[in-house]
Design a protein around this motif. Sequence first.
Motif, PDB file in Angstrom:
ATOM      1  N   PRO A 122      -2.434  14.371  -0.834  1.00  0.00           N
ATOM      2  CA  PRO A 122      -3.354  14.311  -1.986  1.00  0.00           C
ATOM      3  C   PRO A 122      -2.766  13.738  -3.275  1.00  0.00           C
ATOM      4  CG  PRO A 122      -3.689  16.335  -0.774  1.00  0.00           C
ATOM      5  CD  PRO A 122      -2.515  15.666  -0.136  1.00  0.00           C
ATOM      6  N   LYS A 123      -1.513  14.042  -3.564  1.00  0.00           N
ATOM      7  CA  LYS A 123      -0.968  13.579  -4.851  1.00  0.00           C
ATOM      8  C   LYS A 123      -0.762  12.065  -4.894  1.00  0.00           C
ATOM      9  CE  LYS A 123       3.940  14.494  -3.825  1.00  0.00           C
ATOM     10  NZ  LYS A 123       5.123  15.219  -4.315  1.00  0.00           N
ATOM     11  N   ALA A 124      -0.765  11.421  -3.727  1.00  0.00           N
ATOM     12  CA  ALA A 124      -0.606   9.960  -3.688  1.00  0.00           C
ATOM     13  C   ALA A 124      -1.863   9.244  -3.221  1.00  0.00           C
ATOM     14  CB  ALA A 124       0.558   9.586  -2.771  1.00  0.00           C
ATOM     15  N   ALA A 125      -2.849  10.006  -2.756  1.00  0.00           N
ATOM     16  CA  ALA A 125      -4.037   9.393  -2.153  1.00  0.00           C
ATOM     17  C   ALA A 125      -4.884   8.617  -3.152  1.00  0.00           C
ATOM     18  CB  ALA A 125      -4.884  10.471  -1.477  1.00  0.00           C
ATOM     19  N   ARG A 126      -4.721   8.908  -4.429  1.00  0.00           N
ATOM     20  CA  ARG A 126      -5.525   8.213  -5.438  1.00  0.00           C
ATOM     21  C   ARG A 126      -4.972   6.825  -5.774  1.00  0.00           C
ATOM     22  NH1 ARG A 126      -5.470  13.531  -7.202  1.00  0.00           N
ATOM     23  NH2 ARG A 126      -3.643  13.127  -8.532  1.00  0.00           N
ATOM     24  N   ASP A 127      -3.785   6.544  -5.271  1.00  0.00           N
ATOM     25  CA  ASP A 127      -3.148   5.251  -5.531  1.00  0.00           C
ATOM     26  C   ASP A 127      -3.666   4.230  -4.512  1.00  0.00           C
ATOM     27  OD1 ASP A 127      -1.525   3.056  -5.889  1.00  0.00           O
ATOM     28  OD2 ASP A 127       0.324   4.212  -6.098  1.00  0.00           O
ATOM     29  N   GLU A 128      -4.684   3.471  -4.902  1.00  0.00           N
ATOM     30  CA  GLU A 128      -5.308   2.532  -3.975  1.00  0.00           C
ATOM     31  C   GLU A 128      -4.356   1.428  -3.534  1.00  0.00           C
ATOM     32  OE1 GLU A 128      -8.942   1.060  -5.558  1.00  0.00           O
ATOM     33  OE2 GLU A 128      -9.902   3.043  -5.678  1.00  0.00           O
ATOM     34  N   SER A 129      -3.430   1.031  -4.397  1.00  0.00           N
ATOM     35  CA  SER A 129      -2.473  -0.004  -4.011  1.00  0.00           C
ATOM     36  C   SER A 129      -1.531   0.493  -2.925  1.00  0.00           C
ATOM     37  CB  SER A 129      -1.664  -0.454  -5.232  1.00  0.00           C
ATOM     38  OG  SER A 129      -0.893   0.622  -5.762  1.00  0.00           O
ATOM     39  N   LEU A 130      -1.179   1.773  -2.993  1.00  0.00           N
ATOM     40  CA  LEU A 130      -0.327   2.360  -1.962  1.00  0.00           C
ATOM     41  C   LEU A 130      -1.060   2.412  -0.629  1.00  0.00           C
ATOM     42  CD1 LEU A 130       2.297   3.747  -1.105  1.00  0.00           C
ATOM     43  CD2 LEU A 130       1.320   5.919  -1.888  1.00  0.00           C
ATOM     44  N   LEU A 131      -2.329   2.801  -0.681  1.00  0.00           N
ATOM     45  CA  LEU A 131      -3.147   2.824   0.534  1.00  0.00           C
ATOM     46  C   LEU A 131      -3.214   1.441   1.172  1.00  0.00           C
ATOM     47  CD1 LEU A 131      -6.128   5.116  -0.569  1.00  0.00           C
ATOM     48  CD2 LEU A 131      -4.604   5.546   1.353  1.00  0.00           C
TER      49      LEU A 131
END
Length: 300
Positions: A182-191
């Motif tokens: 969850p803490k990284a899921a908002r990073d669309e570039s990472l996705l």
Amino acid sequence: MADQLIRATAVTGGIRAVGVITTATSREAAHRHQMSPIAAITLGRAMAASLLLASNMKQRQARVNLRFAGNGPIGTVFADAGQDGTVRGYVTHPGLAYVGEGGTSQAVAAVVGKNGFLDVMKDVGYDTPYTSTVELVSGDISDDVAHFLFSSEQTPSALLLGESYDQTGVVVSGGLLLQILPKAARDESLLALLESRVASLQALPELLAGGKTLEQIMESLLGDLGLIIMPVERQVKFECRCSRQRMLGAIKILGEAEIEDMIATDHGAEATCHFCSAVYRATEADLHQLLAEMRQEAVA
């Protein structure tokens, strides 16, 4: 390479990665159940998936069950894995022959069937086990477990399962699970970055058959993202919890009248474990002993 499971994190804990080798485990299951190639491949993928899910549980005695009930000819596909690295499983029709076009994933999807349900049970070792059910999306084990993780646990996940197979049986098999927490899921570039790397990754069984280790595969995917591989690896093996004592205990549940009928009709009893195909036999003397124990317990 011995069957093993390793865990890792990246992006300061924002990505969780788990990899598993199940070659010997899949071979053992195929041997015990006398499985056709497609049945062995299907069960092998389900066992690898259950091991990957169980690896993130906290208690040593925790377990995960996956039950695929599709409308395909293989029937039910069931895998039961522990946090300790043990796993077992079965399919309804282990001798199923399959003739069709397409790759291995298409074959698995065809024999499982895309209409049906995936039941997931998580037993943390105490209290009531957690159970969740989702509809199958394709019949392919990878797709359906990834769908479960996203729809039931809201965790974007990439699940890679695969094996190579020849006339002697399973050559190599394993799986890789990548999850964005969850803490990284908002990073669309990472996705987007992770999706592109997974899409460009060479087929998992080819990498394993070519001598690549799980650590090397993770390094190629996440090495520049702060990859940290946990120092403790977990050994993986096919292991069933059945025993002759459990079989006798199950017979006791049938009641005195049924046991007396077994003695009169069959002069004993025989049971085969669904999970490992082990055969247990009880003699007439064993059944008389059970009756004596039951009557003594009733008086006490």
